[in-house]
Design a protein around this motif. Structure first.
Motif, short mmCIF file in Angstrom:
data_model
loop_
_atom_site.label_atom_id
_atom_site.label_comp_id
_atom_site.label_asym_id
_atom_site.label_seq_id
_atom_site.Cartn_x
_atom_site.Cartn_y
_atom_site.Cartn_z
N GLY A 322 47.39 43.52 31.80
CA GLY A 322 46.48 43.34 30.68
C GLY A 322 46.98 42.38 29.63
N GLU A 323 48.28 42.07 29.66
CA GLU A 323 48.86 41.14 28.68
C GLU A 323 49.09 39.75 29.27
OE1 GLU A 323 52.35 42.85 26.97
OE2 GLU A 323 51.41 44.80 26.62
N ILE A 324 48.75 39.57 30.54
CA ILE A 324 48.98 38.28 31.20
C ILE A 324 48.00 37.23 30.66
CG2 ILE A 324 48.83 37.05 33.41
CD1 ILE A 324 51.32 38.80 33.11
N VAL A 325 48.53 36.07 30.32
CA VAL A 325 47.69 34.94 29.93
C VAL A 325 47.61 33.99 31.13
CG1 VAL A 325 47.43 32.98 28.36
CG2 VAL A 325 48.44 35.13 27.53
N PRO A 326 46.43 33.90 31.78
CA PRO A 326 46.30 33.03 32.96
C PRO A 326 46.65 31.59 32.63
CG PRO A 326 44.40 34.48 32.74
CD PRO A 326 45.19 34.61 31.47
N GLY A 327 47.42 30.96 33.53
CA GLY A 327 47.84 29.59 33.32
C GLY A 327 49.13 29.47 32.54
N LYS A 328 49.46 30.53 31.79
CA LYS A 328 50.71 30.53 31.03
C LYS A 328 51.72 31.46 31.68
CE LYS A 328 52.67 31.60 26.50
NZ LYS A 328 52.41 32.14 25.14
N ASP A 329 51.35 32.72 31.82
CA ASP A 329 52.25 33.69 32.46
C ASP A 329 52.18 33.58 33.98
OD1 ASP A 329 53.20 35.02 30.04
OD2 ASP A 329 51.16 35.77 29.86
N TYR A 330 50.96 33.54 34.52
CA TYR A 330 50.74 33.30 35.95
C TYR A 330 49.91 32.02 36.06
CZ TYR A 330 51.60 38.38 36.86
OH TYR A 330 52.11 39.64 36.94
N ARG A 331 50.35 31.07 36.85
CA ARG A 331 49.53 29.87 37.04
C ARG A 331 48.56 30.02 38.20
NH1 ARG A 331 49.45 24.44 38.63
NH2 ARG A 331 51.25 24.57 40.02
N THR A 332 48.66 31.14 38.89
CA THR A 332 47.73 31.44 39.98
C THR A 332 47.62 32.95 40.07
OG1 THR A 332 47.23 30.87 42.29
CG2 THR A 332 49.46 31.60 41.82
N PRO A 333 46.50 33.48 40.53
CA PRO A 333 46.36 34.93 40.58
C PRO A 333 47.16 35.55 41.73
CG PRO A 333 44.43 33.90 41.51
CD PRO A 333 45.27 32.79 40.95
N TYR A 337 46.23 40.97 40.44
CA TYR A 337 45.44 40.41 39.34
C TYR A 337 43.96 40.37 39.72
CZ TYR A 337 44.23 37.67 35.26
OH TYR A 337 43.67 37.25 34.07
N CYS A 338 43.66 39.96 40.94
CA CYS A 338 42.26 39.87 41.37
C CYS A 338 41.64 41.25 41.61
CB CYS A 338 42.16 39.04 42.65
SG CYS A 338 42.44 37.27 42.41
N HIS A 339 42.37 42.11 42.32
CA HIS A 339 41.75 43.34 42.81
C HIS A 339 41.87 44.52 41.85
CE1 HIS A 339 40.57 41.86 46.78
NE2 HIS A 339 41.68 41.13 46.73
N MET A 340 42.78 44.44 40.88
CA MET A 340 42.88 45.51 39.88
C MET A 340 42.06 45.17 38.64
SD MET A 340 46.92 46.54 40.29
CE MET A 340 46.83 48.23 39.72
N TYR A 341 41.58 43.95 38.54
CA TYR A 341 40.76 43.53 37.40
C TYR A 341 39.41 44.23 37.46
CZ TYR A 341 38.62 40.40 33.92
OH TYR A 341 38.01 39.89 32.80
N GLN A 342 38.99 44.81 36.35
CA GLN A 342 37.68 45.47 36.29
C GLN A 342 36.69 44.58 35.52
OE1 GLN A 342 37.30 48.23 38.14
NE2 GLN A 342 39.45 47.92 38.67
N GLU A 343 36.82 44.53 34.22
CA GLU A 343 36.00 43.65 33.40
C GLU A 343 36.56 43.62 31.99
OE1 GLU A 343 32.02 45.17 33.27
OE2 GLU A 343 32.70 47.24 33.14
N GLU A 344 36.22 42.58 31.26
CA GLU A 344 36.65 42.41 29.87
C GLU A 344 38.16 42.55 29.72
OE1 GLU A 344 34.38 45.17 27.61
OE2 GLU A 344 32.48 44.12 27.91
N GLY A 345 38.89 41.99 30.67
CA GLY A 345 40.34 41.98 30.58
C GLY A 345 41.03 43.29 30.91
N CYS A 407 37.24 35.35 38.12
CA CYS A 407 37.53 33.99 38.57
C CYS A 407 37.48 33.00 37.40
CB CYS A 407 36.54 33.55 39.64
SG CYS A 407 36.64 34.49 41.17
N SER A 408 36.66 33.32 36.40
CA SER A 408 36.48 32.41 35.27
C SER A 408 37.71 32.34 34.37
CB SER A 408 35.25 32.83 34.45
OG SER A 408 34.08 32.74 35.23
N ASN A 409 38.72 33.15 34.63
CA ASN A 409 39.98 32.98 33.92
C ASN A 409 40.63 31.65 34.25
OD1 ASN A 409 40.64 35.44 32.33
ND2 ASN A 409 40.32 36.45 34.30
#
Length: 608
Positions: A322-333, A337-345, A407-409
């Motif tokens: 929940g604290e990961i900043v896409p592109g900064k902390d992870y440059r790829t999912p 990250y993909c399958h545990m994501y629900q909505e609104e971060g 995906c829009s992250n």
């Protein structure tokens, strides 16, 4: 099969149909732990975000009770628990076929609530004499030093080693109403050596109810899901069939992966149990790989996987998702990250929440089938065989929007939407190819052209007892009558029961063309699906769609041979086939000898 066993099976499958029909009820006034126990500055910290400060979700008494009663949630009735979670040791198996086989000793570790047996023997007794019950660490430093080193490196050994963990440990202390300076062996395995147990999710849930509750929520989304894996392992009839034939050990791979019902350490390996390890793709890929679900191959060899390979060691795996900043902390999912994501971060342990195609094995409503797939599920009332998939249902449309949001992250929403539509179109094309292959099988079954004929081979797994066990109410009249009148010797192919062809080898069952078909829909189509879903082009095409096309052509050629053989049998008369073949062979041999004699005589005369 005797009457008692038959009645047991019928009761089981009746329970099985309604097993997950919503059993937990939410309290209208949740008891938020510690909500009224802080004053002053502490009260400001213990906000609505949870005990101990912002960022912690509150844990209710209801959540705690639900987690501690894990098996009552998974198996709501006493009858279901008697089939799966009630302890029986190694005396009998689990599920509806429990009286047909005895588990292998290693099953006590794969499915501990059902089969675990405490150690016995002289060596174990000597250890108990040398070390006291509270000297777990001292004993295991000598006996199993590796796990002690893992434990010493874990947060369990020092649950307040940082401010981050101290806040979370404080919440757990409020929950269990005692201090935790360390979480030692007895917390997970018990204090009595005569009553040792393995740490199953109900035990983990005593301290981690939020995670266990999220895990239990997977059942809301139907099968497949991680919670139901034990059920899905032992219910299919090929499991006891292989056991009856003496091949139970061969199913090691099925047993090991399908232990996710019983074990959290599938992802958080013991005895370190680090969340950082559970966030890495490797935590998933030891199970999610191979013939029928090549997730590891398709993700790891994709551009996303390549970036992870090149840069992943530099990422901060201790940081919560929940604290990961896409592109900064992870440059790829990652998988998580993909399958545990629900909505609104928000990320949870409910990994099945966004599943739309359900592994690609259930026929979709959106395809106009020409084969008997149009009649699927053929009157069956037994979950998960009792429906066609509607990928455009209201629930699945919501899941689609969740995927696009995720995906829009990294991508534009338009790209995410188009890619999902592309995946759908590819699956429709693959189902059309499967329909073409299924139509071939329909023609062979109608003509009784399988070689050898179905009537001359071993029956479908447990086929001689299935009809009596399930009855027409669950099997449907057509399938019930077919099994009842033939003793289980019926051609079963295609989704989902037709997958038995890769799980057993009866006498002449399955035949060659049935194996080709199963490899097409259960393996090759899965590669096309997973390769496309994870953006790995070679697996999508060369190991997926291309193989599907090849197998359809192979099936068409094989079908022509079977039809010609059938016509030949009719012309010669099947009972005369071998005798005629022998007679023709004898004539050919005799003619050859006569010809050889003429050649010899001719050469002798020429020489003279």
């Amino acid at each position: 099969m005797n009457l008692l066993k038959t009645c047991t099976l019928v009761v089981f499958f009746s329970v099985y149909c309604v097993l997950h029909a919503g059993n937990a009820s939410a309290s209208t006034e949740p008891d938020y732990l510690g909500e009224l126990e802080y004053t002053g500055a502490e009260a400001d910290k213990a906000s609505a975000d949870g005990i101990g400060g912002p960022g912690l979700e509150p844990i209710t008494r209801e959540m705690h009770e639900r987690a501690r009663n894990y098996y009552s949630e998974v198996y709501p009735s006493a009858a279901a628990r008697a089939l799966y979670s009630d302890h029986v040791g190694l005396e009998k198996g689990a599920g509806p076929w429990q009286d047909f086989y005895k588990p292998k000793p290693l099953h006590m570790y794969w499915f501990p609530s059902r089969h675990y047996v405490r150690p016995e023997g002289t060596y174990y007794d000597q250890l108990l004499e040398k070390y006291k019950a509270d000297q777990c660490i001292e004993c295991h430093e000598k006996v199993t030093p590796g796990i002690v080193h893992d434990w010493r490196a874990s947060t369990h050994a020092d649950p307040k080693k940082s401010d981050f963990f101290a806040i979370r440990t404080r919440q757990i202390e409020e929950l269990i109403e005692r201090d935790l300076d360390k979480v030692d062996c007895s917390e997970c395995h018990g204090k009595d050596h005569n009553e040792l147990h393995m740490p199953t999710p109900d035990i983990c849930g005593n301290c981690h109810p939020k995670q266990v509750n999220e895990y239990l929520d997977e059942m809301e989304y139907g099968r497949p899901n991680h919670v139901d894996t034990f059920t899905a392992n032992v219910v299919p009839p090929w499991y006891p069939e292989l056991a009856r034939q003496g091949y139970l050990t061969s199913m090691f791979g099925c047993d090991y992966c399908h232990g996710t019902t019983e074990k959290c350490d599938i992802c958080h390996t013991r005895h370190k149990f680090t969340a950082a390890e559970g966030r890495r793709p490797e935590a998933c890929v030891s199970c999610h790989m191979g013939f029928d679900h090549p997730d590891a191959e398709s993700y790891m060899e994709s551009k996303m996987g390549m970036i992870y390979h090149m840069e992943g060691e530099e990422w901060d795996w201790d940081k919560p998702l929940g604290e990961i900043v896409p592109g900064k902390d992870y440059r790829t999912p990652t998988c998580q990250y993909c399958h545990m994501y629900q909505e609104e971060g928000k990320f949870t342990h409910t990994l099945a929440a966004k599943g739309i195609w359900r592994m690609g094995t259930v026929p979709p409503k959106s395809v106009e089938f020409k084969s008997s797939l149009k009649d699927y599920p053929y009157g069956v009332k037994l979950p998960p065989l009792d429906y066609k998939l509607d990928i455009y249902s209201e629930a699945n449309r919501k899941k689609r929007e969740q995927w696009i949001e995720m995906c829009s992250n990294c991508h534009s929403p338009r790209w995410g939407r188009l890619y999902l539509e592309n995946l759908d179109d590819m699956m429709f094309e693959m189902w059309k190819m499967q329909d073409r292959a299924h139509l071939i099988m329909d023609g062979l079954a109608a003509a009784n052209a399988f070689d050898p004929p179905v009537s001359e081979r071993d029956p479908f797994p447990m086929g001689e007892v299935l009809a009596d066990a399930l009855g027409p109410g669950l099997l449907g009249e057509g399938i019930y009558n077919a099994f009842k009148t033939t003793g289980g010797k019926v051609p079963v192919y295609g989704p989902i029961l037709g997958v038995y062809t890769v799980f057993m080898a009866g006498r002449n069952n399955p035949s060659h063309i049935e194996n080709i078909y199963t490899n097409l829909w259960f393996g090759d189509k899965a590669h096309a699906y997973k390769g496309t879903a994870h953006v790995q082009q070679d697996i999508s095409w060369w190991y997926g769609a291309s193989k599907v096309f090849q197998r359809v052509n192979e099936m068409e050629s094989e079908a022509q041979k079977l039809y010609r053989a059938l016509e030949t049998d009719k012309l010669l008369g099947k009972n005369e086939r071998k005798r005629s073949a022998g007679l023709v062979g004898g004539i050919i041999v005799f003619a050859g000898l006569v010809l050889a004699g003429f050649v010899v005589v001719f050469r002798v005369r020429k020489k003279d």
